[in-house]
Design a protein around this motif. Structure first.
Motif, short mmCIF file in Angstrom:
data_model
loop_
_atom_site.label_atom_id
_atom_site.label_comp_id
_atom_site.label_asym_id
_atom_site.label_seq_id
_atom_site.Cartn_x
_atom_site.Cartn_y
_atom_site.Cartn_z
N SER A 136 0.84 -1.20 0.00
CA SER A 136 0.00 0.00 0.00
C SER A 136 0.88 1.25 0.00
O SER A 136 1.92 1.31 0.66
CB SER A 136 -0.95 0.01 1.20
OG SER A 136 -0.26 0.05 2.40
N SER A 150 2.54 4.87 0.43
CA SER A 150 2.76 5.91 1.44
C SER A 150 3.23 7.18 0.75
O SER A 150 3.94 7.12 -0.25
CB SER A 150 3.82 5.48 2.47
OG SER A 150 3.41 4.34 3.17
N LYS A 176 -0.09 6.82 5.19
CA LYS A 176 -1.00 6.15 4.27
C LYS A 176 -2.38 6.79 4.34
O LYS A 176 -2.74 7.38 5.36
CB LYS A 176 -1.08 4.66 4.61
CG LYS A 176 0.27 3.97 4.45
CD LYS A 176 0.18 2.47 4.59
CE LYS A 176 1.56 1.83 4.36
NZ LYS A 176 1.52 0.37 4.39
#
Length: 254
Positions: A72, A74, A123
């Motif tokens: 995921s 950042s 995030k």
């Protein structure tokens, strides 16, 4: 001088701007724990907790489920938030020196991460200060963060000369033992008002834009004292000596 400003509700999925370096949030461990707690909620529960529609709730269910995944994305905090304040701050033309100065002199509040520096990697998420989590003894996020942030916040302001320019929204004070902050350091709050029918009035969109522009002005010009801050001007907003008082600097548009 230290500046602090509010996070935004809207966040970017990606940003290709290069930055000189990145850092780890001071309260990353707490942020990960908060994200895990938020991941337990269904889309319907998130919609209610965060006061958002079903589409946004579904998006944030996915965000929290993927939060700890190494895949995921950042982003540096200053590039991750996309609200009005951040658009006016506009770090697209920041030099390496601007980024380094901002890293030392700017804090961004976050209900998930506590306090962030501009180059802290974060995030996407959505969280509100009034959310209560059973894992935190059913305290609000304001109440959860208060004992964790206050001493750290004061110490960091003192490192930069003991002057805090408060460009955050009023509710963000509740993240701290605010009385302790004001006793330990000098706090100056700029206020932005528009004259209507002869009376100064707050227009929220203008106030947000001015907060972003003033933050940019401070960072770009390396402003270090209150007197120099009086020279800030933007789109007709100028310092208003008559309205200003101790701890509050007024900038008005007539």
């Amino acid at each position: 001088m230290m500046i602090y400003m509010s996070c935004a509700k809207t966040m970017a999925a990606r940003n290709r701007q290069e930055v000189p370096f990145t850092t780890t949030p001071y309260f990353e461990k707490e942020a990960h724990e908060n994200a895990l707690h938020m991941a337990q909620f269904s889309s319907e529960e998130l919609a209610r907790l965060l006061h958002i529609n079903n589409k946004l709730a579904a998006e944030n269910v996915l965000r929290y489920h993927e939060f700890l995944s190494p895949e995921s994305l950042s982003l540096p905090a200053l590039l991750a938030y996309t609200g009005i304040v951040f658009k006016r701050l506009n770090p697209k033309d920041f030099t390496h020196e601007d980024w380094q100065y901002a890293q030392q002199h700017l804090f961004i509040t976050s209900f998930l991460y506590g306090l962030l520096r501009p180059l802290d990697l974060i995030k996407p998420y959505r969280l509100e200060g009034d959310v209560r989590l059973a894992e935190h003894g059913n305290r609000t996020m304001f109440e959860y963060w208060r004992p964790l942030l206050t001493d750290y916040f004061i110490a960091e302001i003192q490192k930069q000369g003991g002057l805090l320019i408060n460009l955050a929204s009023a509710e963000m004070k509740d993240l701290f033992q605010w009385k302790e902050v004001t006793q330990a350091v000098q706090v100056v709050t700029p206020e932005f008002m528009v004259y209507k029918n002869g009376k100064p009035t707050t227009v929220v969109v203008y106030a947000k834009m001015c907060r972003g522009e003033m933050t940019r002005f401070i960072l770009k010009n390396r402003i270090e004292d209150v007197e120099a801050l009086k020279s800030f001007e933007w789109e007709g907003f100028t310092f208003d000596e008559a309205l200003s008082r101790e701890g509050h600097m007024f900038f008005t548009l007539r």
